[in-house]
Scaffold this motif. Structure first.
Motif, PDB file in Angstrom:
ATOM      1  N   THR A  45      -2.146   2.814  -3.644  1.00  0.00           N
ATOM      2  CA  THR A  45      -3.312   3.218  -3.211  1.00  0.00           C
ATOM      3  C   THR A  45      -4.466   2.518  -2.869  1.00  0.00           C
ATOM      4  O   THR A  45      -4.529   1.419  -3.611  1.00  0.00           O
ATOM      5  N   GLU A  89      -7.208   1.795  -3.411  1.00  0.00           N
ATOM      6  CA  GLU A  89      -8.156   2.119  -4.293  1.00  0.00           C
ATOM      7  C   GLU A  89      -7.852   1.600  -5.430  1.00  0.00           C
ATOM      8  O   GLU A  89      -8.837   0.311  -6.195  1.00  0.00           O
ATOM      9  N   LYS A 139       0.614  -1.304   0.066  1.00  0.00           N
ATOM     10  CA  LYS A 139       0.140   0.072   0.277  1.00  0.00           C
ATOM     11  C   LYS A 139       0.893   1.229  -0.087  1.00  0.00           C
ATOM     12  O   LYS A 139       1.576   1.725   0.813  1.00  0.00           O
ATOM     13  N   SER A 140       0.109   2.033  -0.501  1.00  0.00           N
ATOM     14  CA  SER A 140       1.094   3.789  -0.557  1.00  0.00           C
ATOM     15  C   SER A 140       0.405   4.348  -0.561  1.00  0.00           C
ATOM     16  O   SER A 140      -0.237   4.133  -1.068  1.00  0.00           O
ATOM     17  N   ASP A 141       0.852   6.364  -1.704  1.00  0.00           N
ATOM     18  CA  ASP A 141       0.351   7.056  -2.173  1.00  0.00           C
ATOM     19  C   ASP A 141       0.253   7.434  -3.805  1.00  0.00           C
ATOM     20  O   ASP A 141      -0.354   7.979  -3.445  1.00  0.00           O
ATOM     21  N   CYS A 142       0.887   6.564  -3.705  1.00  0.00           N
ATOM     22  CA  CYS A 142       1.316   6.981  -5.861  1.00  0.00           C
ATOM     23  C   CYS A 142      -0.166   5.851  -6.233  1.00  0.00           C
ATOM     24  O   CYS A 142      -0.531   5.191  -6.110  1.00  0.00           O
TER      25      CYS A 142
END
Length: 130
Positions: A84, A86, A65-68
């Motif tokens: 992400t 999602e 999981k990351s924010d990219c």
């Protein structure tokens, strides 16, 4: 059990992740379960085999999981996929093969111009049925 083969070239390389329809659906399930957990990363077991016609085999699949945007990369001897939650949930559907899917059937997951879901530095991933 899944197999991951890799070849590097001028264009960033190509990865082939293969397994039976059941094996591939189990990856989908692993991703979906991982997204419900608090963990940041999950490792999916991989079997090594003769890499031909590719250059080498990778020995693990790491989902992070990351924010990219979704990014497929080789990290040492591992296939690493991050994004992400999602985007990882949508990505999980790439492993949803029907039991009757014939050997050789495959999908290409890669970046194309204007695709905001996939990182431009992402390596071409072929998901194929054995």
């Amino acid at each position: 059990m899944i197999h991951i083969r890799f070849s590097d070239d001028h264009y960033g390389g190509e990865i082939d992740l293969s397994g039976t329809p059941e094996d591939l659906r189990s990856i989908r399930q692993s991703i979906l379960e991982f997204l419900q957990a608090q963990d940041v990363q999950v490792c999916v077991p991989v079997n090594e085999l003769d890499p031909a016609p590719y250059d080498s085999c990778l020995n693990s699949l790491l989902i992070r999981k990351s924010d990219c945007s979704l990014k497929v990369m080789v990290d040492g001897s591992s296939l690493k996929i991050e994004g992400t939650p999602e985007k990882l949930e949508v990505f999980a559907d790439w492993f949803n093969f029907d039991t009757t899917t014939e050997s050789g059937y495959h999908h290409h997951f890669d970046y194309y111009e204007g695709n905001e879901w996939v990182d431009p530095a992402s390596v071409l991933l072929i998901i194929s049925v054995q």
